[in-house]
Design an enzyme around this catalytic site. Structure first.
Site, PDB file in Angstrom:
ATOM      1  CG  ASN A 108      30.069  68.882  28.559  1.00 37.51           C
ATOM      2  OD1 ASN A 108      31.256  68.597  28.401  1.00 37.51           O
ATOM      3  ND2 ASN A 108      29.278  68.176  29.352  1.00 37.51           N
ATOM      4  CB  ILE A 115      27.098  76.032  26.335  1.00 34.61           C
ATOM      5  CG1 ILE A 115      27.268  76.435  24.865  1.00 34.61           C
ATOM      6  CG2 ILE A 115      28.427  75.592  26.921  1.00 34.61           C
ATOM      7  CD1 ILE A 115      28.086  77.684  24.683  1.00 34.61           C
ATOM      8  CB  CYS A 116      25.952  71.905  30.118  1.00 30.40           C
ATOM      9  SG  CYS A 116      26.230  71.339  31.808  1.00 30.40           S
ATOM     10  CG  LEU A 117      31.662  76.055  31.772  1.00 25.86           C
ATOM     11  CD1 LEU A 117      32.748  75.122  31.264  1.00 25.86           C
ATOM     12  CD2 LEU A 117      31.987  77.483  31.385  1.00 25.86           C
ATOM     13  NE  ARG A 133      24.582  71.548  34.594  1.00 17.55           N
ATOM     14  CZ  ARG A 133      23.978  70.376  34.617  1.00 17.55           C
ATOM     15  NH1 ARG A 133      23.851  69.716  35.759  1.00 17.55           N
ATOM     16  NH2 ARG A 133      23.498  69.854  33.509  1.00 17.55           N
TER      17      ARG A 133
END
Length: 212
Positions: A108, A115-117, A133
């Protein structure tokens, strides 16, 4: 933090001597942001995960701070991961900008810092949750990352969310929010699917090289 709070208080005392024409829209936005940050930073520091530390290089600039996450379990245990956060003038109508400074092998987080959250946020009452997201994209002009949110329910970034939510979400990327099913770094996710032990070895190698 106390320095900024004192400054805001002093500014209040000077308002009477200023005309409304002298205050620009930008100044007003910054004032609103800084007032929010005095409260939010106090809340953040009182509720930090034990694996996180925040550092404000300039106590008069609460909109720029560094976050260090030191996971105590999972693949990333023993590493020290640095994030840089900048809160824009229009906060909290727009989200913070976040950049991962530490090179990492993570599904992620890309090796260049995007960043991917994805996180499920529960309300304090624990009765309602919102899935969302975060996407952090590099800005070509500054090398920073813009934190944007595309929520599962389509609501996007909400002004009700705070710095505490962002920090807790980043911290959880190393544990319960580690997501191999919806990766940003597809190569890392496929590596884990193909060979979990080799994935672990590469994570540990990156920690030794970049995250000590």
């Amino acid at each position: 933090m106390l320095t900024l709070a004192s400054k805001l208080k002093r500014d209040d005392g000077l308002k009477g001597s200023r005309t409304s024409a002298t205050a620009s829209d930008s100044t007003r936005r910054v004032s609103v942001r800084d007032r929010l940050l005095v409260k939010e930073v106090a809340e953040l520091e009182a509720n930090l995960p034990c694996t996180c530390k925040v550092h404000f290089p300039d106590p008069n600039k609460l909109h720029c701070f560094q976050l260090t996450v030191t996971p105590d379990e999972g693949y990333y245990q023993g590493g020290k991961f640095q994030f840089e956060t900048e809160v824009p003038d229009a906060y909290n109508m727009v989200p913070p900008k976040v950049k991962c400074l530490t090179r990492i092998w993570h599904p992620n987080i890309t090796e260049t810092g995007e960043i991917c959250l994805r996180k499920k946020m529960d309300t304090l009452a624990g009765k309602m949750s919102i899935g969302y997201r975060y996407m952090i994209h590099r800005r070509r002009s500054t090398g920073g990352r813009l934190l944007r949110e595309h929520s599962i329910d389509g609501t996007g970034w909400a002004p009700t969310r705070t710095l505490k939510d962002v920090v807790w979400g980043l911290n959880s990327l190393f544990t319960d929010l580690l997501n191999f099913d919806d990766p940003l770094n597809i190569e890392a996710a496929e590596h884990h699917l193909r060979d979990k032990e080799d994935f672990r070895n590469k994570v540990e190698d990156y920690i030794k090289r970049y995250a000590r």
